[in-house]
Design an enzyme around this catalytic site. Structure first.
Site, PDB file in Angstrom:
ATOM      1  N   GLY A   1      -2.319   5.558  -0.481  1.00 21.61           N
ATOM      2  CA  GLY A   1      -1.851   4.186  -0.374  1.00 21.61           C
ATOM      3  C   GLY A   1      -0.380   4.163  -0.041  1.00 21.61           C
ATOM      4  O   GLY A   1       0.365   5.088  -0.381  1.00 21.61           O
TER       5      GLY A   1
ATOM      6  N   GLN B   1       4.962   5.761  -1.018  1.00 20.14           N
ATOM      7  CA  GLN B   1       3.553   6.018  -0.744  1.00 20.14           C
ATOM      8  C   GLN B   1       3.070   7.129  -1.668  1.00 20.14           C
ATOM      9  O   GLN B   1       3.865   7.885  -2.220  1.00 20.14           O
ATOM     10  CB  GLN B   1       3.320   6.374   0.715  1.00 20.14           C
ATOM     11  CG  GLN B   1       4.029   7.610   1.207  1.00 20.14           C
ATOM     12  CD  GLN B   1       3.995   7.716   2.726  1.00 20.14           C
ATOM     13  OE1 GLN B   1       4.321   6.766   3.443  1.00 20.14           O
ATOM     14  NE2 GLN B   1       3.597   8.884   3.227  1.00 20.14           N
ATOM     15  N   VAL B   2       1.749   7.199  -1.853  1.00 19.43           N
ATOM     16  CA  VAL B   2       1.167   8.118  -2.829  1.00 19.43           C
ATOM     17  C   VAL B   2       0.225   9.090  -2.138  1.00 19.43           C
ATOM     18  O   VAL B   2      -0.640   8.683  -1.345  1.00 19.43           O
ATOM     19  CB  VAL B   2       0.415   7.344  -3.930  1.00 19.43           C
ATOM     20  CG1 VAL B   2      -0.197   8.310  -4.948  1.00 19.43           C
ATOM     21  CG2 VAL B   2       1.347   6.364  -4.636  1.00 19.43           C
TER      22      VAL B   2
ATOM     23  N   ASP C   1       3.306  -6.719 -11.443  1.00 18.83           N
ATOM     24  CA  ASP C   1       2.833  -6.500 -10.076  1.00 18.83           C
ATOM     25  C   ASP C   1       1.338  -6.159 -10.054  1.00 18.83           C
ATOM     26  O   ASP C   1       0.938  -5.137  -9.486  1.00 18.83           O
ATOM     27  CB  ASP C   1       3.638  -5.372  -9.426  1.00 18.83           C
ATOM     28  CG  ASP C   1       3.713  -5.525  -7.904  1.00 18.83           C
ATOM     29  OD1 ASP C   1       3.281  -6.575  -7.393  1.00 18.83           O
ATOM     30  OD2 ASP C   1       4.186  -4.593  -7.239  1.00 18.83           O
TER      31      ASP C   1
END
Length: 495
Positions: free
Chosen positions: A127, A133-134, A280
């Protein structure tokens, strides 16, 4: 030079958007006039075109622009549908850094190459978000981990981006004095440095995991501190489907109502009891799954960079306000809206918090679920009262702004799951309010007798809520039996 051109285009697009918002307020449009209807359609076209340009420019400028775009996407009560629906893609389709850039950040922060740290490292990120980003990876000891890597240059560029936004917002205010959007810049100034520090995110993750450890259905990834820095965060890898993926839930036989109840419990506990709120909860940060060991439904909460810490005064006033809204005590609704800074706009604050019409608030928000016609009424009222909404957001405590954002994201999830605003969710909120207020009162008395009184009163209140919930369930069962009996009478079984 290209970046400057993009930011100049951002100003043009933002000015165009602001002019669209001005028309959206319906100040000059009569819905009964055919000409006005044609103008309204033209305005919708302008909105859509402006929204697409804003989305493209957020992606091109990246970093802070995407973060603000994501925030705007959650303002369903404030912005036209063309903007919120278009900008929602920024939650899951943010631009990605190249592997070369990822390797550079890891090398600079951890002092080693990727192949020295990991047995395997997936080049394609699981993602990508506005700031990072991961990637999925495997350590040499066999542990599967999620590696969160910050986009390069985000930290350097963010202060310039916020300065530019401040200039843009001031320019829009000069064009349209009725609109107050400086709160958006103030929030970005305060929150962005915290989100850019991944060590802060790790501490938040550990704090909330400890705080909510009594919820066995909540999973927060474990942090591996030995390989974490301000720009790289190593976490336990936890998989699952996004909370808005109904197909995934059907395939895995996950009950959407159970998911909705669990989410309600988690966030009610955060807001009313602990005053430490994950702000979030967009679908990419909330995963659902069947526990690999237990087979029970679990919620995985990711991305702990943005939390709102509520002051005790605000938290208690907010508890009282929700109690008043749930039990339709309109005098107290007004009292606590005023304490939270709403002034003459207290009906507007009540409607924004509940996402219900003022008529529904007066009748009781737990009495009937929201309807399509009420949704339309709310959106039309948002258009009519856009300047007042803008003024209200500028005068309420700053803590309220992230609470609004959190509420909006959670309602978006509930709308997708089809579980919006059930009486059960309101009763769970009420339980947390009762517990929080009792806890505060016991903490502030030295008398054993007084503490016993408070505990007894708390027990009675919780018992009354449970009884009310039982009555609602019995009524639901009775209604179902009546409907079944009626169908049997109308459609007798054939011999």
């Amino acid at each position: 030079m290209a970046r400057k051109a993009l930011k100049l285009a951002s100003w043009t697009s933002m000015a165009l958007a602001a002019s669209g918002f001005y028309l959206y307020s319906n100040k000059y449009l009569d819905p009964n006039d055919f000409g006005a209807v044609r103008v309204g359609r033209a305005v919708a076209t302008v909105h859509l075109r402006s929204a697409r340009r804003l989305c493209e420019l957020c992606c091109a400028n990246r970093g802070t622009f995407i973060k603000v775009g994501q925030h705007l996407a959650a303002l369903d009560y404030l912005l036209p549908q063309e903007y919120t629906s278009t900008l929602k893609v920024l939650h899951s389709q943010a631009p990605k850094s190249s592997m070369q850039e990822v390797s550079q950040v890891i090398r600079e922060d951890l002092g080693k190459e990727i192949h020295d740290l990991f047995v395997s490292f997936d080049d394609t990120p699981m993602g990508a978000a506005s700031l990072a980003q991961v990637h999925k990876a495997v350590l040499h000891d066999g542990r599967t981990v999620a590696v969160k890597v910050q986009h390069p240059k985000v930290q350097v560029q963010s202060s310039k981006d916020i300065l530019l936004m401040e200039v843009l917002v001031l320019a829009v205010k000069q064009l349209f004095p009725e609109f107050e959007f400086m709160w958006l810049v103030d929030e970005a100034k305060k929150n962005l440095p915290l989100e850019l520090d991944f060590l802060n995110e790790g501490r938040n993750a550990e704090k909330v995991a400890q705080m909510l450890k009594h919820f066995d259905f909540l999973k927060v990834p474990q942090i591996y501190w030995e390989l974490s820095t301000k720009r790289v965060l190593l976490m336990e890898f936890l998989d699952g489907g996004q909370v808005n993926d109904r197909d995934y839930m059907e395939r895995n036989k996950i009950d959407v109502n159970e998911i909705s109840r669990h989410l309600g419990k988690i966030y009610s506990e955060m807001i009313f009891v602990n005053g430490f709120v994950h702000c979030d909860p967009h679908p990419g940060n909330v995963l659902v799954r069947k526990g690999p060991d237990t087979g029970k439904v679990e919620i995985v909460l990711l991305d702990h960079g943005l939390y709102q810490v509520l002051t005790e005064e605000f938290r208690l006033d907010y508890c009282h306000l929700w109690q008043s809204l749930i039990w339709t005590d309109m005098e107290k609704v007004k009292k606590y809206c005023l304490r939270l800074g709403a002034g003459d706009f207290y009906p507007l604050l009540a409607c924004m918090l509940t996402a219900r019409s003022w008529n529904s608030v007066n009748r009781g928000i737990s009495q009937a679920p929201i309807t399509a016609s009420e949704n339309t009424e709310i959106r039309n009222n948002a258009a009519t009262y856009l300047p007042q909404i803008s003024q209200l957001l500028n005068r309420v405590p700053r803590q309220m702004l992230l609470i609004f954002k959190t509420n909006d994201l959670l309602r978006g999830i509930e709308a997708t799951l089809g579980t919006r605003a059930s009486a059960s969710s309101f009763l769970n909120m009420s339980r947390c309010c009762v517990r929080a207020l009792a806890m505060h009162n016991k903490k502030n008395t030295c008398s054993f007798f007084r503490r016993s009184q408070i505990s007894f009163s708390e027990t009675i209140s919780l018992w009354q809520i449970s009884l009310h919930e039982l009555i609602l369930r019995v009524k639901g069962l009775r209604l179902a039996s009546w409907v079944l009996a009626l169908l049997c009478w109308l459609l007798p079984a054939p011999y």
